[in-house]
Design a protein around this motif. Structure first.
Motif, PDB file in Angstrom:
ATOM      1  N   LEU A 466     -16.795  -5.106   6.963  1.00 24.69           N
ATOM      2  CA  LEU A 466     -15.850  -5.747   7.872  1.00 24.69           C
ATOM      3  C   LEU A 466     -14.965  -6.743   7.131  1.00 24.69           C
ATOM      4  N   TRP A 467     -15.564  -7.502   6.205  1.00 23.05           N
ATOM      5  CA  TRP A 467     -14.779  -8.484   5.439  1.00 23.05           C
ATOM      6  C   TRP A 467     -13.763  -7.788   4.543  1.00 23.05           C
ATOM      7  N   MET A 468     -14.143  -6.714   3.867  1.00 19.45           N
ATOM      8  CA  MET A 468     -13.230  -5.996   2.977  1.00 19.45           C
ATOM      9  C   MET A 468     -12.037  -5.440   3.758  1.00 19.45           C
ATOM     10  N   ILE A 469     -12.305  -4.873   4.934  1.00 19.88           N
ATOM     11  CA  ILE A 469     -11.223  -4.344   5.769  1.00 19.88           C
ATOM     12  C   ILE A 469     -10.276  -5.470   6.191  1.00 19.88           C
ATOM     13  N   ALA A 470     -10.853  -6.594   6.631  1.00 20.82           N
ATOM     14  CA  ALA A 470     -10.038  -7.723   7.077  1.00 20.82           C
ATOM     15  C   ALA A 470      -9.209  -8.301   5.935  1.00 20.82           C
ATOM     16  N   ASP A 471      -9.804  -8.426   4.752  1.00 24.17           N
ATOM     17  CA  ASP A 471      -9.074  -9.005   3.618  1.00 24.17           C
ATOM     18  C   ASP A 471      -7.954  -8.085   3.144  1.00 24.17           C
ATOM     19  N   ASN A 472      -8.186  -6.784   3.170  1.00 28.79           N
ATOM     20  CA  ASN A 472      -7.119  -5.843   2.818  1.00 28.79           C
ATOM     21  C   ASN A 472      -5.943  -5.953   3.782  1.00 28.79           C
ATOM     22  N   LYS A 473      -6.243  -6.133   5.074  1.00 26.12           N
ATOM     23  CA  LYS A 473      -5.171  -6.284   6.066  1.00 26.12           C
ATOM     24  C   LYS A 473      -4.375  -7.564   5.808  1.00 26.12           C
ATOM     25  N   LYS A 474      -5.052  -8.642   5.428  1.00 25.97           N
ATOM     26  CA  LYS A 474      -4.357  -9.890   5.105  1.00 25.97           C
ATOM     27  C   LYS A 474      -3.424  -9.694   3.915  1.00 25.97           C
ATOM     28  N   ARG A 475      -3.910  -9.003   2.904  1.00 23.73           N
ATOM     29  CA  ARG A 475      -3.093  -8.752   1.713  1.00 23.73           C
ATOM     30  C   ARG A 475      -1.877  -7.890   2.064  1.00 23.73           C
ATOM     31  N   ASP A 476      -2.099  -6.897   2.928  1.00 25.95           N
ATOM     32  CA  ASP A 476      -0.982  -6.040   3.354  1.00 25.95           C
ATOM     33  C   ASP A 476       0.081  -6.848   4.099  1.00 25.95           C
ATOM     34  N   LYS A 477      -0.342  -7.744   4.988  1.00 22.65           N
ATOM     35  CA  LYS A 477       0.595  -8.553   5.770  1.00 22.65           C
ATOM     36  C   LYS A 477       1.412  -9.476   4.873  1.00 22.65           C
ATOM     37  N   ARG A 478       0.736 -10.077   3.883  1.00 20.76           N
ATOM     38  CA  ARG A 478       1.450 -10.971   2.975  1.00 20.76           C
ATOM     39  C   ARG A 478       2.498 -10.208   2.165  1.00 20.76           C
ATOM     40  N   GLU A 479       2.126  -9.021   1.736  1.00 17.79           N
ATOM     41  CA  GLU A 479       3.070  -8.232   0.948  1.00 17.79           C
ATOM     42  C   GLU A 479       4.228  -7.748   1.812  1.00 17.79           C
ATOM     43  N   SER A 490      -0.990  -9.898 -15.328  1.00 23.99           N
ATOM     44  CA  SER A 490      -1.122  -8.527 -14.840  1.00 23.99           C
ATOM     45  C   SER A 490      -2.348  -8.362 -13.951  1.00 23.99           C
ATOM     46  N   LEU A 491      -2.387  -7.217 -13.275  1.00 24.80           N
ATOM     47  CA  LEU A 491      -3.539  -6.852 -12.457  1.00 24.80           C
ATOM     48  C   LEU A 491      -4.803  -6.801 -13.304  1.00 24.80           C
ATOM     49  N   GLU A 492      -4.684  -6.328 -14.537  1.00 20.03           N
ATOM     50  CA  GLU A 492      -5.838  -6.212 -15.427  1.00 20.03           C
ATOM     51  C   GLU A 492      -6.428  -7.571 -15.778  1.00 20.03           C
ATOM     52  N   VAL A 493      -5.578  -8.596 -15.811  1.00 28.38           N
ATOM     53  CA  VAL A 493      -6.037  -9.943 -16.144  1.00 28.38           C
ATOM     54  C   VAL A 493      -6.592 -10.653 -14.918  1.00 28.38           C
ATOM     55  N   LEU A 494      -5.859 -10.575 -13.798  1.00 24.34           N
ATOM     56  CA  LEU A 494      -6.261 -11.311 -12.594  1.00 24.34           C
ATOM     57  C   LEU A 494      -7.329 -10.599 -11.772  1.00 24.34           C
ATOM     58  N   GLU A 495      -7.474  -9.272 -11.990  1.00 25.68           N
ATOM     59  CA  GLU A 495      -8.462  -8.498 -11.240  1.00 25.68           C
ATOM     60  C   GLU A 495      -8.252  -8.673  -9.732  1.00 25.68           C
ATOM     61  N   TRP A 496      -9.335  -9.002  -8.991  1.00 24.19           N
ATOM     62  CA  TRP A 496      -9.280  -9.073  -7.526  1.00 24.19           C
ATOM     63  C   TRP A 496      -8.423 -10.220  -7.014  1.00 24.19           C
ATOM     64  N   ARG A 497      -8.030 -11.142  -7.875  1.00 26.29           N
ATOM     65  CA  ARG A 497      -7.181 -12.251  -7.458  1.00 26.29           C
ATOM     66  C   ARG A 497      -5.688 -11.870  -7.440  1.00 26.29           C
ATOM     67  N   HIS A 498      -5.365 -10.713  -7.968  1.00 25.18           N
ATOM     68  CA  HIS A 498      -3.973 -10.279  -8.007  1.00 25.18           C
ATOM     69  C   HIS A 498      -3.527  -9.842  -6.604  1.00 25.18           C
ATOM     70  N   PRO A 499      -2.312 -10.209  -6.172  1.00 25.83           N
ATOM     71  CA  PRO A 499      -1.851  -9.852  -4.811  1.00 25.83           C
ATOM     72  C   PRO A 499      -1.812  -8.350  -4.547  1.00 25.83           C
ATOM     73  N   GLN A 500      -1.618  -7.541  -5.582  1.00 26.63           N
ATOM     74  CA  GLN A 500      -1.534  -6.097  -5.388  1.00 26.63           C
ATOM     75  C   GLN A 500      -2.898  -5.426  -5.355  1.00 26.63           C
ATOM     76  N   PHE A 501      -3.939  -6.154  -5.641  1.00 24.92           N
ATOM     77  CA  PHE A 501      -5.293  -5.575  -5.626  1.00 24.92           C
ATOM     78  C   PHE A 501      -5.738  -5.296  -4.199  1.00 24.92           C
ATOM     79  N   ARG A 502      -6.383  -4.153  -3.980  1.00 20.89           N
ATOM     80  CA  ARG A 502      -6.969  -3.829  -2.680  1.00 20.89           C
ATOM     81  C   ARG A 502      -8.420  -3.399  -2.877  1.00 20.89           C
ATOM     82  N   TRP A 503      -9.280  -3.843  -1.980  1.00 16.52           N
ATOM     83  CA  TRP A 503     -10.699  -3.471  -2.042  1.00 16.52           C
ATOM     84  C   TRP A 503     -10.869  -1.991  -1.746  1.00 16.52           C
ATOM     85  N   LYS A 504     -11.694  -1.338  -2.532  1.00 17.76           N
ATOM     86  CA  LYS A 504     -12.002   0.089  -2.323  1.00 17.76           C
ATOM     87  C   LYS A 504     -13.284   0.204  -1.507  1.00 17.76           C
TER      88      LYS A 504
END
Length: 505
Positions: A466-479, A490-504
């Motif tokens: 539930l948290w992963m789904i909710a956090d992905n939706k937040k990231r989508d809204k911000r973008e 880059s995404l490779e450096v920031l990992e999950w902290r990067h705005p373009q990252f989405r939970w799988k």
């Protein structure tokens, strides 16, 4: 009929040809192409051919390593039925202490071992520690008292600590997210098969004539340890560090194998990236890794408890049967468990979903331990063993596949997988004290503990999804709202902290 070509173009910066250096790691030189963005084209048939070659060359080797890793860890349960406790003078809680000693280095070396695996290269590191725990298994056949068996089990834990996270990390170098779960399952399935095969092997070994000073349970350790050492030496020649150095792929196939992974992961470095403090902290601080580490810690009480104590449980269910017959009764639950250990991860790959299958497994564990807790009927309790083995063993695949899918760089993945498994094996340490001699044959405390564990895992995995789904939706809204500030790293450096990252999921 010829398969239609599905051409893909992957431009990931200058394509690199990697060669093993003298440390078993990777040294890099540019390919003959001089263009700024080397491009390789391949079709679906070429993709499938590369994947098939990797399967045949990689999976049997790592599966055999893990099979005998698990056998050499748990064959003490088979030796216990054959008189180990009596011959060594173990009384009271001595057997539980012997099991616990194994987990001290096993847990502490989990992350450092995976870092060493990356540094020295899996093709050398994994076979070397396989030979190491094979030698320890042979040594178990010559222990004479409580202190010597504790010392050998401690050394066994030192060598085996790197196997489970090391193989999981190693396979993540070769397969995409959707492909990885099934390949992880094809070696993790060796755990229930080790229970089945270990019981058959132990019963067969006990029928052999004694040789020299080696007799009864000692033969189990010596023969199985010699086989393990042989597998370790063979895999020195069958493993390769990564797709770019694969001995069984042509140069063109190496490019395909390397680029298909870089395309999915969004990284140019592949296995060349270095471990640093920032990547270690990103791996350990990943919310999914932390949640799964907690879930794996508590559920491993069940996984390892079933592995270590199934022979003991069977002995309490069928106390009037012979030792060989009791060994054989341990086989069917493990065989059925092996089927589900492959089936559930196969569905993960087909659906590209991981957490939901974690959630689905928990109620079946609840059912198994509820039956075991609620009745003393021999047939019902034996049936409960099937639920325990079938839905506990695949969990290690759920955890490692989900952690791998939610990391970006190779270095972060190695630390993340090691972290989750390290916490998980703390549960294994607890498991060694769950089935106490004084609680036999009911084992109310162990069954109650495992029932609570199954319920807790259901809650944790559901909340995580539930948290992963909710956090992905937040990231989508911000973008979508354009509410993202410029990100220099880059995404490779920031990992999950990067705005373009989405939970799988």
């Amino acid at each position: 009929m010829e398969q239609p070509s599905v051409d893909r173009e992957i431009g990931l910066g200058p394509l690199k040809d990697e060669h093993s250096d003298d440390k078993g790691g990777v040294s890099v030189s540019l390919s003959p192409e001089t263009s700024e963005s080397a491009t390789v084209q391949f079709d679906a048939a070429a993709d499938a051919r590369v994947r098939r070659k990797n399967d045949w060359c990689l999976v049997p080797s790592v599966a055999l390593i893990y099979l005998f890793c698990f056998i050499d860890r748990t064959n003490i349960g088979n030796a216990r039925l054959a008189g180990l406790e009596k011959d060594l003078g173990l009384t009271g809680y001595d057997y539980n202490i012997v099991l616990s000693i194994f987990y001290i280095p096993y847990i502490l070396l989990e992350v450092p071992s995976n870092m060493a695996c990356k540094y020295f290269g899996p093709e050398r590191f994994l076979p070397a520690i396989t030979v190491g725990f094979g030698i320890c298994s042979v040594a178990m056949g010559f222990v004479t008292d409580f202190s010597s068996v504790c010392g050998v089990r401690f050394l066994l834990g030192c060598f085996e600590g790197g196997i489970l996270p090391g193989i999981a990390y190693y396979l993540s170098r070769w397969y995409t997210r959707k492909e990885l779960a099934l390949r992880l399952a094809l070696y993790v399935v060796m755990a229930p098969l080790a229970g089945a095969f270990g019981g058959l092997l132990a019963s067969g070994i006990l029928r052999l004539d004694d040789f020299g000073s080696v007799h009864t349970w000692e033969k189990i350790f010596v023969i199985e340890g010699i086989i393990t050492c042989g597998i370790g030496f063979i895999t020195f020649f069958t493993l390769s560090n990564g797709p770019a150095t694969a001995k069984w792929l042509s140069p063109e196939e190496r490019l395909i194998a390397t680029n298909r992974l870089r395309a999915e992961q969004g990284t140019d470095e592949g296995s060349n990236d270095k471990i640093n403090k920032k990547k270690v902290l990103r791996a350990i601080g990943n919310p999914v890794t932390l949640a799964l580490s907690l879930a794996f810690l508590i559920v491993n009480i069940t996984v390892q408890g079933v592995a270590f104590f199934t022979p003991t449980i069977v002995q309490t269910i069928y106390p009037d049967h012979s030792v060989v017959s009791q060994q054989l009764y341990t086989v069917p639950p493990y065989v059925v468990g092996a089927f589900f250990t492959v089936l559930l991860p196969y569905l993960m790959g087909r659906w590209d979903r991981r957490i939901i299958l974690f959630i689905i497994s928990a109620p079946f564990l609840v059912l198994g331990f509820a039956i075991f807790l609620g009745t003393m009927n021999a047939s019902a309790r034996y049936a409960a063993l099937f639920f325990m083995a079938s839905f506990s063993m695949p969990i290690v695949v759920f955890v490692t596949a989900t952690v791998s899918a939610n990391t970006v760089s190779d270095a972060t993945r190695s630390v993340g997988i090691g972290t989750a498994i390290m916490f998980g094996n703390c549960g294994g340490l607890i498991a060694t004290w769950s089935y106490m001699p004084k609680d036999a044959p009911e084992f109310y405390i162990a069954s109650g503990l495992n029932l609570a564990v199954a319920v807790a895992v259901l809650l944790i995995s559901t909340l995580l999804l539930l948290w992963m789904i909710a956090d992905n939706k937040k990231r989508d809204k911000r973008e979508a709202a354009g509410d993202l500030t410029a990100v220099e790293e880059s995404l490779e450096v920031l990992e999950w902290r990067h705005p373009q990252f989405r939970w799988k999921l």
